[in-house]
Design a protein around this motif. Structure first.
Motif, PDB file in Angstrom:
ATOM      1  N   MET A 107       0.844  -1.183   0.000  1.00  0.00           N
ATOM      2  CA  MET A 107       0.000   0.000   0.000  1.00  0.00           C
ATOM      3  C   MET A 107       0.881   1.236   0.000  1.00  0.00           C
ATOM      4  O   MET A 107       1.810   1.336   0.796  1.00  0.00           O
ATOM      5  CB  MET A 107      -0.897   0.002   1.245  1.00  0.00           C
ATOM      6  N   ILE A 108       0.599   2.150  -0.916  1.00  0.00           N
ATOM      7  CA  ILE A 108       1.337   3.413  -0.998  1.00  0.00           C
ATOM      8  C   ILE A 108       0.313   4.528  -0.827  1.00  0.00           C
ATOM      9  O   ILE A 108      -0.620   4.655  -1.627  1.00  0.00           O
ATOM     10  CB  ILE A 108       2.072   3.548  -2.344  1.00  0.00           C
ATOM     11  N   ALA A 109       0.486   5.310   0.238  1.00  0.00           N
ATOM     12  CA  ALA A 109      -0.456   6.386   0.534  1.00  0.00           C
ATOM     13  C   ALA A 109       0.125   7.719   0.092  1.00  0.00           C
ATOM     14  O   ALA A 109       1.209   8.108   0.518  1.00  0.00           O
ATOM     15  CB  ALA A 109      -0.756   6.407   2.026  1.00  0.00           C
ATOM     16  N   HIS A 110      -0.582   8.382  -0.802  1.00  0.00           N
ATOM     17  CA  HIS A 110      -0.263   9.743  -1.217  1.00  0.00           C
ATOM     18  C   HIS A 110      -1.319  10.648  -0.586  1.00  0.00           C
ATOM     19  O   HIS A 110      -2.325  10.177  -0.080  1.00  0.00           O
ATOM     20  CB  HIS A 110      -0.303   9.880  -2.740  1.00  0.00           C
ATOM     21  N   TRP A 111      -1.118  11.961  -0.644  1.00  0.00           N
ATOM     22  CA  TRP A 111      -2.087  12.863  -0.032  1.00  0.00           C
ATOM     23  C   TRP A 111      -3.463  12.737  -0.689  1.00  0.00           C
ATOM     24  O   TRP A 111      -4.483  12.646  -0.022  1.00  0.00           O
ATOM     25  CB  TRP A 111      -1.602  14.314  -0.114  1.00  0.00           C
ATOM     26  N   GLU A 112      -3.521  12.706  -1.999  1.00  0.00           N
ATOM     27  CA  GLU A 112      -4.799  12.709  -2.718  1.00  0.00           C
ATOM     28  C   GLU A 112      -5.296  11.329  -3.135  1.00  0.00           C
ATOM     29  O   GLU A 112      -6.397  11.216  -3.658  1.00  0.00           O
ATOM     30  CB  GLU A 112      -4.691  13.591  -3.969  1.00  0.00           C
ATOM     31  N   GLU A 113      -4.490  10.262  -2.935  1.00  0.00           N
ATOM     32  CA  GLU A 113      -4.942   8.948  -3.376  1.00  0.00           C
ATOM     33  C   GLU A 113      -4.171   7.836  -2.679  1.00  0.00           C
ATOM     34  O   GLU A 113      -3.121   8.059  -2.078  1.00  0.00           O
ATOM     35  CB  GLU A 113      -4.793   8.788  -4.894  1.00  0.00           C
ATOM     36  N   LEU A 114      -4.738   6.659  -2.786  1.00  0.00           N
ATOM     37  CA  LEU A 114      -4.084   5.443  -2.300  1.00  0.00           C
ATOM     38  C   LEU A 114      -3.770   4.566  -3.499  1.00  0.00           C
ATOM     39  O   LEU A 114      -4.548   4.494  -4.450  1.00  0.00           O
ATOM     40  CB  LEU A 114      -5.020   4.678  -1.362  1.00  0.00           C
ATOM     41  N   GLU A 115      -2.642   3.901  -3.434  1.00  0.00           N
ATOM     42  CA  GLU A 115      -2.241   2.973  -4.492  1.00  0.00           C
ATOM     43  C   GLU A 115      -1.993   1.621  -3.849  1.00  0.00           C
ATOM     44  O   GLU A 115      -1.265   1.507  -2.865  1.00  0.00           O
ATOM     45  CB  GLU A 115      -0.970   3.465  -5.169  1.00  0.00           C
ATOM     46  N   LEU A 116      -2.621   0.589  -4.403  1.00  0.00           N
ATOM     47  CA  LEU A 116      -2.425  -0.772  -3.916  1.00  0.00           C
ATOM     48  C   LEU A 116      -1.828  -1.608  -5.028  1.00  0.00           C
ATOM     49  O   LEU A 116      -2.382  -1.685  -6.126  1.00  0.00           O
ATOM     50  CB  LEU A 116      -3.746  -1.395  -3.464  1.00  0.00           C
ATOM     51  N   ARG A 117      -0.687  -2.201  -4.732  1.00  0.00           N
ATOM     52  CA  ARG A 117      -0.065  -3.159  -5.656  1.00  0.00           C
ATOM     53  C   ARG A 117      -0.215  -4.527  -5.027  1.00  0.00           C
ATOM     54  O   ARG A 117       0.322  -4.787  -3.953  1.00  0.00           O
ATOM     55  CB  ARG A 117       1.403  -2.819  -5.863  1.00  0.00           C
ATOM     56  N   ALA A 118      -0.983  -5.387  -5.688  1.00  0.00           N
ATOM     57  CA  ALA A 118      -1.278  -6.710  -5.147  1.00  0.00           C
ATOM     58  C   ALA A 118      -0.901  -7.781  -6.161  1.00  0.00           C
ATOM     59  O   ALA A 118      -1.054  -7.592  -7.364  1.00  0.00           O
ATOM     60  CB  ALA A 118      -2.759  -6.815  -4.802  1.00  0.00           C
ATOM     61  N   ALA A 119      -0.399  -8.885  -5.646  1.00  0.00           N
ATOM     62  CA  ALA A 119      -0.036 -10.015  -6.505  1.00  0.00           C
ATOM     63  C   ALA A 119      -0.326 -11.309  -5.769  1.00  0.00           C
ATOM     64  O   ALA A 119      -0.323 -11.361  -4.535  1.00  0.00           O
ATOM     65  CB  ALA A 119       1.441  -9.939  -6.882  1.00  0.00           C
ATOM     66  N   ASP A 120      -0.601 -12.335  -6.546  1.00  0.00           N
ATOM     67  CA  ASP A 120      -0.716 -13.695  -6.007  1.00  0.00           C
ATOM     68  C   ASP A 120      -0.169 -14.650  -7.058  1.00  0.00           C
ATOM     69  O   ASP A 120       0.494 -14.211  -8.000  1.00  0.00           O
ATOM     70  CB  ASP A 120      -2.158 -14.019  -5.593  1.00  0.00           C
ATOM     71  N   GLY A 121      -0.441 -15.913  -6.930  1.00  0.00           N
ATOM     72  CA  GLY A 121       0.084 -16.890  -7.865  1.00  0.00           C
ATOM     73  C   GLY A 121      -0.486 -16.779  -9.269  1.00  0.00           C
ATOM     74  O   GLY A 121       0.080 -17.321 -10.224  1.00  0.00           O
ATOM     75  N   THR A 122      -1.596 -16.075  -9.440  1.00  0.00           N
ATOM     76  CA  THR A 122      -2.242 -15.988 -10.747  1.00  0.00           C
ATOM     77  C   THR A 122      -1.911 -14.723 -11.517  1.00  0.00           C
ATOM     78  O   THR A 122      -2.164 -14.643 -12.709  1.00  0.00           O
ATOM     79  CB  THR A 122      -3.784 -16.065 -10.594  1.00  0.00           C
ATOM     80  N   GLY A 123      -1.404 -13.703 -10.838  1.00  0.00           N
ATOM     81  CA  GLY A 123      -1.094 -12.455 -11.529  1.00  0.00           C
ATOM     82  C   GLY A 123      -0.931 -11.310 -10.558  1.00  0.00           C
ATOM     83  O   GLY A 123      -0.743 -11.504  -9.364  1.00  0.00           O
ATOM     84  N   SER A 124      -1.034 -10.094 -11.110  1.00  0.00           N
ATOM     85  CA  SER A 124      -0.882  -8.912 -10.264  1.00  0.00           C
ATOM     86  C   SER A 124      -1.932  -7.874 -10.641  1.00  0.00           C
ATOM     87  O   SER A 124      -2.519  -7.922 -11.720  1.00  0.00           O
ATOM     88  CB  SER A 124       0.518  -8.323 -10.400  1.00  0.00           C
ATOM     89  N   GLN A 125      -2.126  -6.942  -9.737  1.00  0.00           N
ATOM     90  CA  GLN A 125      -3.150  -5.916  -9.905  1.00  0.00           C
ATOM     91  C   GLN A 125      -2.647  -4.630  -9.271  1.00  0.00           C
ATOM     92  O   GLN A 125      -2.123  -4.646  -8.165  1.00  0.00           O
ATOM     93  CB  GLN A 125      -4.431  -6.374  -9.189  1.00  0.00           C
ATOM     94  N   VAL A 126      -2.804  -3.510  -9.962  1.00  0.00           N
ATOM     95  CA  VAL A 126      -2.501  -2.198  -9.396  1.00  0.00           C
ATOM     96  C   VAL A 126      -3.812  -1.421  -9.391  1.00  0.00           C
ATOM     97  O   VAL A 126      -4.468  -1.295 -10.430  1.00  0.00           O
ATOM     98  CB  VAL A 126      -1.426  -1.447 -10.207  1.00  0.00           C
ATOM     99  N   SER A 127      -4.198  -0.922  -8.210  1.00  0.00           N
ATOM    100  CA  SER A 127      -5.463  -0.205  -8.058  1.00  0.00           C
ATOM    101  C   SER A 127      -5.215   1.148  -7.403  1.00  0.00           C
ATOM    102  O   SER A 127      -4.309   1.285  -6.581  1.00  0.00           O
ATOM    103  CB  SER A 127      -6.431  -1.006  -7.181  1.00  0.00           C
ATOM    104  N   PHE A 128      -6.048   2.110  -7.751  1.00  0.00           N
ATOM    105  CA  PHE A 128      -5.963   3.452  -7.187  1.00  0.00           C
ATOM    106  C   PHE A 128      -7.320   3.849  -6.640  1.00  0.00           C
ATOM    107  O   PHE A 128      -8.354   3.479  -7.191  1.00  0.00           O
ATOM    108  CB  PHE A 128      -5.550   4.475  -8.258  1.00  0.00           C
ATOM    109  N   GLU A 129      -7.306   4.632  -5.585  1.00  0.00           N
ATOM    110  CA  GLU A 129      -8.536   5.183  -5.014  1.00  0.00           C
ATOM    111  C   GLU A 129      -8.261   6.621  -4.604  1.00  0.00           C
ATOM    112  O   GLU A 129      -7.328   6.885  -3.853  1.00  0.00           O
ATOM    113  CB  GLU A 129      -8.977   4.365  -3.804  1.00  0.00           C
TER     114      GLU A 129
END
Length: 160
Positions: free
Chosen positions: A68-90
């Motif tokens: 999890m990377i927290a910026h002032w205006e948004e959050l960024e989640l970099r997630a991975a498992d055995g099937t792949g990876s996902q980058v999400s922003f909020e």
């Protein structure tokens, strides 16, 4: 020793736990839950360090290698498992303060980590917590006034 539930937390019993079902769920669904929990914490006054730790701990419990990377205006989640990876922003900035929401979200995260509700139910619970009304202004004003009065009426420790 049991503790009372926060106002917007649920304590329903389910047949299969979050942890058991984590392997069955797509990475997107699990990362959405982690990001939603972090968003509630981030935008309602939880410290950045506690938000990041809670999100990464939840991600681990759900079978993700989460960063999890927290910026002032948004959050960024970099997630991975055995099937792949996902980058999400909020999007969302930590300009509000609602410790009732923070306490309820932390309780919901602990329930997920303990494997209580399924992922779908946990996500709905977090959405409910995110939209919970804040404490009334009059109650905050009364509590602040009581604190000031108590400090003003307390005798000084230094006497001459």
């Amino acid at each position: 020793m049991s503790q009372p539930l926060p106002k917007y937390a649920t304590a329903a019993r389910f047949e299969r736990s979050t942890v058991d079902m984590a392997g069955d769920r797509p990475i997107l669904e699990r990362s959405d839950l982690v990001l939603a929990c972090a968003h509630v914490l981030h935008t309602n006054g939880q410290s950045t360090q506690e938000t990041v730790q809670a999100a990464e701990r939840l991600g681990t419990q759900l079978g993700l290698r989460a960063t999890m990377i927290a910026h002032w205006e948004e959050l960024e989640l970099r997630a991975a498992d055995g099937t792949g990876s996902q980058v999400s922003f909020e999007r969302g900035s930590p300009t509000g303060m609602n410790m009732g929401r923070v306490a309820s979200a932390m309780f919901a995260i602990e329930n997920c980590a303990a494997g209580r509700p399924p992922i779908g139910a946990a996500l709905e619970n977090i959405k409910t917590i995110a939209h919970a009304p804040p404490a009334p202004t009059w109650l905050f004003t009364l509590a602040a006034a009581a604190r000031v009065l108590l400090r003003w009426r307390r005798p000084s420790a230094c006497t001459i």
